[in-house]
Design an enzyme around this catalytic site. Sequence first.
Site, PDB file in Angstrom:
ATOM      1  N   GLY A  47       1.799  -4.388   1.062  1.00  0.00           N
ATOM      2  CA  GLY A  47       0.615  -3.549   1.029  1.00  0.00           C
ATOM      3  C   GLY A  47      -0.183  -3.982  -0.194  1.00  0.00           C
ATOM      4  CB  ALA A  48      -3.645  -5.245  -0.569  1.00  0.00           C
ATOM      5  NE  ARG A  92       2.265 -11.565   1.496  1.00  0.00           N
ATOM      6  CZ  ARG A  92       2.142 -10.451   2.202  1.00  0.00           C
ATOM      7  NH1 ARG A  92       2.596  -9.305   1.743  1.00  0.00           N
ATOM      8  NH2 ARG A  92       1.561 -10.475   3.388  1.00  0.00           N
ATOM      9  CD  GLN A 198       4.931  -5.093   8.412  1.00  0.00           C
ATOM     10  OE1 GLN A 198       4.956  -5.137   9.645  1.00  0.00           O
ATOM     11  NE2 GLN A 198       4.665  -6.144   7.671  1.00  0.00           N
ATOM     12  CG  ASP A 239      -4.163  -6.840   4.177  1.00  0.00           C
ATOM     13  OD1 ASP A 239      -3.973  -6.260   5.257  1.00  0.00           O
ATOM     14  OD2 ASP A 239      -3.289  -6.936   3.296  1.00  0.00           O
TER      15      ASP A 239
END
Lengths: 366, 366
Positions: A47-48, A92, A198, A239
């Site tokens: 999760g950003a 990432r 998720q 995102d």
Amino acid sequence: MPVEAVRYAEGAIELIDQTRLPGEFVLKRIEDLEALCEAIRVLRVRGAPAIGVAAAYGFRLEAERFLREGGDKIEALRQRMLRTGETLAATRPTARNLFTTVERMTRVAQAPANHTRDLVARIARETDAIHAEDRALCEAIARHGAELLPQSARVLTHCNAGALATGGIGTALGVVYAAVRQGKVVQVFADETRPLLQGARLTAWELEKSGVPVTLLCDNAAASLLAQRDIDCVVVGADRIARNGDTANKIGTLAVAIAARRFAVPFYVAAPSTTFDLALSTGAEIPIEQRPAEEVAAGFGRATAPAGVAVFNPAFDVTPSDLIAAIIHEGGVVRPPYERTIPDSLAQLNVEDPLARARSSPAAEE
Amino acid sequence: MPVEAVRYAEGAIELIDQTRLPGEFVLKRIEDLEALCEAIRVLRVRGAPAIGVAAAYGFRLEAERFLREGGDKIEALRQRMLRTGETLAATRPTARNLFTTVERMTRVAQAPANHTRDLVARIARETDAIHAEDRALCEAIARHGAELLPQSARVLTHCNAGALATGGIGTALGVVYAAVRQGKVVQVFADETRPLLQGARLTAWELEKSGVPVTLLCDNAAASLLAQRDIDCVVVGADRIARNGDTANKIGTLAVAIAARRFAVPFYVAAPSTTFDLALSTGAEIPIEQRPAEEVAAGFGRATAPAGVAVFNPAFDVTPSDLIAAIIHEGGVVRPPYERTIPDSLAQLNVEDPLARARSSPAAEE
């Protein structure tokens, strides 16, 4: 109420190890940068916003460790912070908050200071601020978004944009939690979200843990559910959002948005203003991470496909803004035409002080 | 070339044991009725046409065994065939071809005959005919469908409508195999097809085994793939087609059809004429089976969701006919307006002789 994905305690980062959910609730203690990078890469924390908060604490870990190891040269600390930023940035490619955090922490580390101890203290304060801001952002987004839900709401969501994905109560699920706090009756339908599940593992888990009724479905059943016409709205996180409103989010979001449009169900994106990247004019410019074949071909601990089969496994997709009824950020609810409303709404925010911005957001809504 | 799901050889049925795929390729030799019923029940053989063919061979097994055991009373053989039919019909409740086969074989067994040996020979010929007809149906569908593919084709499919599901080369995948035989270069993209992963386990396996390049993807990535605009068409099978063309097929088909429309990719359905149910005016009348929660929440031997979570798990969805560019059956390619073209095209088929119908199908195309 909602769980806490990331916290800093006694010189370590504590994460809910999301790779172990829903079977086991394990608090993973992270004591060095390598362990943090591994945790980000293998999605123990994901999760950003949660990654952004965890990454901030990564600088703090390294800075405090520098002190403990007897470091006393400010320049050496700054170099270490630069390397920390480079290492974290390489984990990432897509999560915007990670880069915002890296830039911000690097800037703090380069600011004038008389003693390493002062600089470390400033770094620590900055990590607390980043976390507090994220909590406040979630609250503001949730408050605005909750207004869009009817008194009795059936909400479809994809992936996990909840407490587990942020430093606070979440974005998409924050909207749900806030609506419940306002006395609304909310039922959530959660896509399982292949390949990493998720939705099944995290969204269903955190909603149940918080007492919100949830029904799980395979991603490919969402269109069928929407076709029944008793879903009030779709709410998802994001995102990265381009200047025109095109939104990158977990793979599968696009399919839900297209189906929602077909069945005239409003599709909402809930995300903090930091998710917007005004340098990108459209979603075509958003880089999409390709993930390993094994996530799809051997995802449940046993081979579910022939060995060595080619796999198309993008981590994200881009939902064109024409499918998005509204984007909810901490400043309020933004509607088309996004080319105009996104820059305007962001300009109204006090970008120098996101915490104050989040707190004053009700005013910004008008 | 394509694998053979079912065959009869040396007094036994040989099945590809589909419960062992994709990990192991096991040819299961079936020598008695009990073993065949078990194989149908636990899905060693699945796909309505393949079950129909296997069931036919079940009668032959029993009839030939009757002779070997010295049976010489025609009435005793007929009784044994009746019991065989009852036993087979009790294995699975839904597959239409199973009941068609049982009725047909029972009728043959009751027809006049002078010697048991003659009757057994007639039973054997009927099983060969049933298998040959299914092969011919697949071939005719495949030939018509292959015409729709460009010389170099990228085809997206969902679930498994292939050789493993039929007595021949399959329906949707038959189209692919026929195009390859015509010298076309075909690359297939296979949705994994949650919850039971027929795409990953079966479609990817049989295509690889046949030398057709295949790329696996999660169902929720299909929209993203279609958005890239380098898929030429979608081809899927069907479980039931209403008079107006609305098509029930494996859950997830609807989402693919909606996304295909968004990105202007033609969406084709390939199925034998027996799949049409002209008694149903629209897809709204097609009953949709709900399947157990465990398939979603605890597939593959481990819990992927919190224990006891509510699950929405329909086995099928209905794709409205406005999303379907063409339906391919053994008589040819049918296009909108389906209300007119479906009844017309079916009326042109010689329903008394499906084998002749399949063979003469090029003429029926016009």
